[in-house]
Design a protein around this motif. Structure first.
Motif, PDB file in Angstrom:
ATOM      1  N   VAL A  81      -1.207  14.263  -2.420  1.00  0.00           N
ATOM      2  CA  VAL A  81      -2.281  14.129  -1.446  1.00  0.00           C
ATOM      3  C   VAL A  81      -3.610  14.196  -2.203  1.00  0.00           C
ATOM      4  N   ALA A  82      -4.517  13.300  -1.843  1.00  0.00           N
ATOM      5  CA  ALA A  82      -5.826  13.269  -2.490  1.00  0.00           C
ATOM      6  C   ALA A  82      -6.635  14.508  -2.122  1.00  0.00           C
ATOM      7  N   LYS A  83      -7.461  14.946  -3.039  1.00  0.00           N
ATOM      8  CA  LYS A  83      -8.268  16.148  -2.833  1.00  0.00           C
ATOM      9  C   LYS A  83      -9.145  16.027  -1.582  1.00  0.00           C
ATOM     10  N   ASP A  84      -9.638  14.832  -1.315  1.00  0.00           N
ATOM     11  CA  ASP A  84     -10.503  14.647  -0.142  1.00  0.00           C
ATOM     12  C   ASP A  84      -9.705  14.466   1.153  1.00  0.00           C
ATOM     13  N   ASN A  85      -8.394  14.579   1.069  1.00  0.00           N
ATOM     14  CA  ASN A  85      -7.541  14.444   2.250  1.00  0.00           C
ATOM     15  C   ASN A  85      -6.699  15.705   2.486  1.00  0.00           C
ATOM     16  N   LEU A  86      -7.095  16.821   1.866  1.00  0.00           N
ATOM     17  CA  LEU A  86      -6.341  18.062   2.009  1.00  0.00           C
ATOM     18  C   LEU A  86      -6.381  18.580   3.444  1.00  0.00           C
ATOM     19  N   ARG A  87      -5.292  19.195   3.860  1.00  0.00           N
ATOM     20  CA  ARG A  87      -5.243  19.885   5.143  1.00  0.00           C
ATOM     21  C   ARG A  87      -4.569  21.236   4.925  1.00  0.00           C
ATOM     22  N   ALA A  88      -4.813  22.149   5.837  1.00  0.00           N
ATOM     23  CA  ALA A  88      -4.245  23.491   5.724  1.00  0.00           C
ATOM     24  C   ALA A  88      -2.736  23.408   5.504  1.00  0.00           C
ATOM     25  N   GLY A  89      -2.243  24.203   4.567  1.00  0.00           N
ATOM     26  CA  GLY A  89      -0.825  24.216   4.257  1.00  0.00           C
ATOM     27  C   GLY A  89      -0.442  23.388   3.053  1.00  0.00           C
ATOM     28  N   ASP A  90      -1.350  22.537   2.567  1.00  0.00           N
ATOM     29  CA  ASP A  90      -1.055  21.784   1.354  1.00  0.00           C
ATOM     30  C   ASP A  90      -1.079  22.735   0.160  1.00  0.00           C
ATOM     31  N   LEU A  91      -0.243  22.463  -0.817  1.00  0.00           N
ATOM     32  CA  LEU A  91      -0.249  23.242  -2.051  1.00  0.00           C
ATOM     33  C   LEU A  91      -1.219  22.594  -3.030  1.00  0.00           C
ATOM     34  N   VAL A  92      -2.045  23.407  -3.681  1.00  0.00           N
ATOM     35  CA  VAL A  92      -2.986  22.914  -4.684  1.00  0.00           C
ATOM     36  C   VAL A  92      -2.585  23.495  -6.038  1.00  0.00           C
ATOM     37  N   PHE A  93      -2.677  22.671  -7.082  1.00  0.00           N
ATOM     38  CA  PHE A  93      -2.146  23.030  -8.391  1.00  0.00           C
ATOM     39  C   PHE A  93      -3.218  22.943  -9.472  1.00  0.00           C
ATOM     40  N   PHE A  94      -3.043  23.819 -10.477  1.00  0.00           N
ATOM     41  CA  PHE A  94      -4.025  23.948 -11.541  1.00  0.00           C
ATOM     42  C   PHE A  94      -3.316  24.096 -12.881  1.00  0.00           C
ATOM     43  N   ASN A  95      -4.017  23.681 -13.945  1.00  0.00           N
ATOM     44  CA  ASN A  95      -3.562  23.886 -15.308  1.00  0.00           C
ATOM     45  C   ASN A  95      -4.405  25.018 -15.887  1.00  0.00           C
ATOM     46  N   THR A  96      -3.896  26.234 -15.810  1.00  0.00           N
ATOM     47  CA  THR A  96      -4.635  27.399 -16.301  1.00  0.00           C
ATOM     48  C   THR A  96      -4.157  27.842 -17.680  1.00  0.00           C
ATOM     49  N   SER A  97      -3.086  27.233 -18.168  1.00  0.00           N
ATOM     50  CA  SER A  97      -2.507  27.650 -19.451  1.00  0.00           C
ATOM     51  C   SER A  97      -2.770  26.647 -20.564  1.00  0.00           C
TER      52      SER A  97
END
Length: 156
Positions: A81-97
């Motif tokens: 899902v595109a960042k500008d199309n997020l809705r509550a309940g979507d999982l968001v992911f990051f590269n922190t390592s």
């Protein structure tokens, strides 16, 4: 005392940043809200302490959806899902390592996401410099019917 301080601090942040609109009356909101301030615990999957994927798996299990306990595995689920199309309940992911997906949170609305960070379960903004630089993408796990059931505000 530390947990109480963390909870009070989180509550103050909610008021300051007006996340109240993200926490209304949906099942998602009422599942996430009481978890704010719980300590971080690597490998944690309970209210005694969470890591990021343990937190997301715990919340989704309460909503009737089973997720694996790994941010990388969770990233392989659902649909992009595109960042500008997020809705509550979507999982968001990051590269922190520095080596691919290593952190996950749950989008709660108003550009904010709930997650278990090193300082415990909290609400952060996707535009915070740290997270904005490390954003990898989002996945929609909830189908339309489940989304309406768990993430849409209930009429008062």
């Amino acid at each position: 005392m530390r947990k109480l301080s963390a909870v009070l601090f989180a509550f103050a942040l909610l008021l300051v940043f007006q996340v109240g609109s993200a926490f209304a009356d949906s099942k998602l909101d009422t599942t996430v809200e009481p978890l704010i301030g719980i300590d971080y615990d690597y490998g944690g999957t309970t209210t005694d302490g969470f890591d990021c994927s343990g937190f997301t798996a715990y919340v989704f299990k309460k909503l009737g959806v089973t997720l694996p306990h790994s941010s990388k595995s969770q990233y392989g689920l659902g649909t992009k899902v595109a960042k500008d199309n997020l809705r509550a309940g979507d999982l968001v992911f990051f590269n922190t390592s520095g080596s691919g997906v290593s952190h996950v949170g749950i989008y709660v609305g108003d550009n904010k996401f709930a997650h278990a960070a090193s300082k415990g379960v909290r609400i952060s903004d996707l535009d915070e410099t740290y997270y904005a630089k490390r954003y990898v993408g989002a996945r929609r796990i909830l189908d339309s019917d489940t989304y309406k059931e768990v993430a849409v505000e209930e009429a008062k």
